[in-house]
Motif scaffolding. Structure first.
Motif: not given
Ligand code: HEM
Length: 404
Positions: A139-147
């Motif tokens: 899968g993939s993940v949107e990292f800015v959203g996690l930060v």
């Protein structure tokens, strides 16, 4: 020593990719001001810009201004003036002189390693879970959203809200509240408009509710409770928490994804994931190279000279941290940073970033989680978009994946 050029001689390449993404971030954020300031600063370390102020873009001169109390942060043309109508007059970043020193003294020891750990650890654990869940199974993940979630989780601790509190706002909404205040600021605009002040005040009021509640609860295990034990009044505690949210939200959400991208673009992830001893230098050098708080403002209160330019009382002084730090060379964690520039990205003197221990803990936790995840299975950047016309250059999105 780092060379006095914006990009050192880079071997094609990875370093070139890294620099070109960083350039894109800056020009998307400030399409006119960034190239102009960069161009001017190359030839003249101090230059008067009619209608804007006196621009300083050399590290030792920036430091000289920061260490000189005749340059004030509280005047009408300094950054303090932006915030006073929103958060009141006593929130550190709009104060000057003895009163400011006295408040800083009372806040000494606020961010002990134990206090910082208690604030950051729960949000960092959530980040670990969210990143692993996103990356697993291709899968993939949107990292800015996690930060943003990490930052929102830290804000909730600063407000004194327990993770299981009924009606607790989700982390992303807390981040959005913080950023709804700071995103109103623009480079060439010394003050907020009346509707902007009203908008920012309503966000501060939402933040103030839980702070007041925790303060009155008189429990020193909460952040507002600690402010109370340090002798702050309820209104002062609300002001200080608001200042922390203002100063510590966008800087962090700009920096962590940019450092992540720089480590990926520079091909440094595999080695760093295997051997973490290089992490502190990489974090420090990344802060120099990106300068997440790119500009500081002061107002001159006395006549004088700076780098050969005559300074008059009332002059607005624009301290270009980003150019002072970035002009020392390309991103290279192995090269020592000259003394004049050391930690300049956190300021210097009386207003040196009080949140630095918290910022460093957030950055280190996020990077540790990313590197642990890399060890479990290498990930790469699948796509990214940059923020346009924003105060602090940042990625709007950074998609990480182990798949294609
Ligand atoms: C990478 C992240 C950060 C960077 C690069 C950064 C940078 C800075 C800089 C350059 C200043 C000095 C501004 C000046 O002199 O005009 C400053 C001050 C300040 N910072 Fe940070 N900061 C960061 C994170 C944080 C965090 C997480 C917090 C809060 C918890 C925070 C709270 C503050 C406050 C309250 C001040 C004002 C201090 C005073 O005026 O006495 N900062 N920061």
């Amino acid at each position: 020593m780092k060379a006095l050029v914006e990009q050192g001689a880079a071997p094609r390449d990875l370093a070139g990719d890294l620099a070109s993404w960083e350039r894109r971030l800056h020009t998307a954020a400030h399409p006119v001001a960034y190239p102009m300031i960069r161009g001017l600063g190359k030839f003249r370390p101090v230059v008067r810009l009619p209608g804007l102020g006196v621009l300083v873009s050399e590290a030792s001169l920036v430091r000289q201004v920061l260490m000189d109390s005749s340059y004030s942060k509280s005047g009408a043309k300094a950054s303090g003036a932006l915030w006073t109508p929103v958060v009141g007059p006593r929130v550190l970043l709009n104060m000057h002189g003895a009163e400011h020193l006295e408040l800083r003294r009372r806040l000494n020891g606020l961010f002990t390693p134990r206090a910082v750990e208690a604030i950051v650890a729960p949000a960092a654990e959530r980040l670990r879970g969210r990143l692993a869940a996103g990356l697993d199974n291709g899968g993939s993940v949107e990292f800015v959203g996690l930060v943003k979630e990490l930052s929102g989780g830290v804000i909730s601790r600063l407000l004194g809200v327990r993770d299981d509190a009924p009606g607790r706002l989700p982390d992303t909404e807390l981040f959005n509240l913080g950023t709804s205040i700071t995103s109103l600021v623009r480079l060439g605009r010394p003050q907020l408009t009346v509707p902007q002040v009203a908008k920012a005040k309503s966000a501060v009021e939402i933040l103030a509710g839980p702070v007041r509640h925790a303060y009155r609860g008189d429990d020193s295990s909460t952040f507002p409770g600690r402010l109370r034990t340090l002798g702050l009044s309820e209104d002062e505690a609300v002001g200080i928490v608001s200042a922390f949210v203002i100063a510590g939200t966008e800087t962090l959400v700009s920096y962590v994804p940019r450092l992540t991208a720089m480590l990926f673009d520079g091909g440094r992830l595999p080695r760093l994931a295997d051997d973490r001893r290089g992490l502190p230098d990489a974090v420090n050098e990344g802060l120099r190279y990106t300068a997440p708080s790119p500009m500081m403002l002061r107002e001159a209160t006395a006549a004088g000279r700076l780098g050969g330019v005559r300074i008059r009382p009332g002059d607005r002084i624009l301290l270009s941290t980003v150019h002072a730090a970035k002009s020392l060379g390309g991103f290279d964690p192995a090269t020592p940073i000259p003394a004049a520039a050391r930690q300049l990205w956190f300021g210097a003197g009386a207003h040196f970033c009080i949140g630095m221990p918290l910022a460093m803990a957030e950055i280190n936790c996020a990077l540790t989680v990313l590197l642990d995840e890399y060890t479990r299975g290498p990930w790469h950047i699948r796509s990214r978009t940059v923020g346009r016309n924003v105060l602090i250059p940042h990625y709007r999105a950074l998609e990480l994946t182990r798949g294609n």
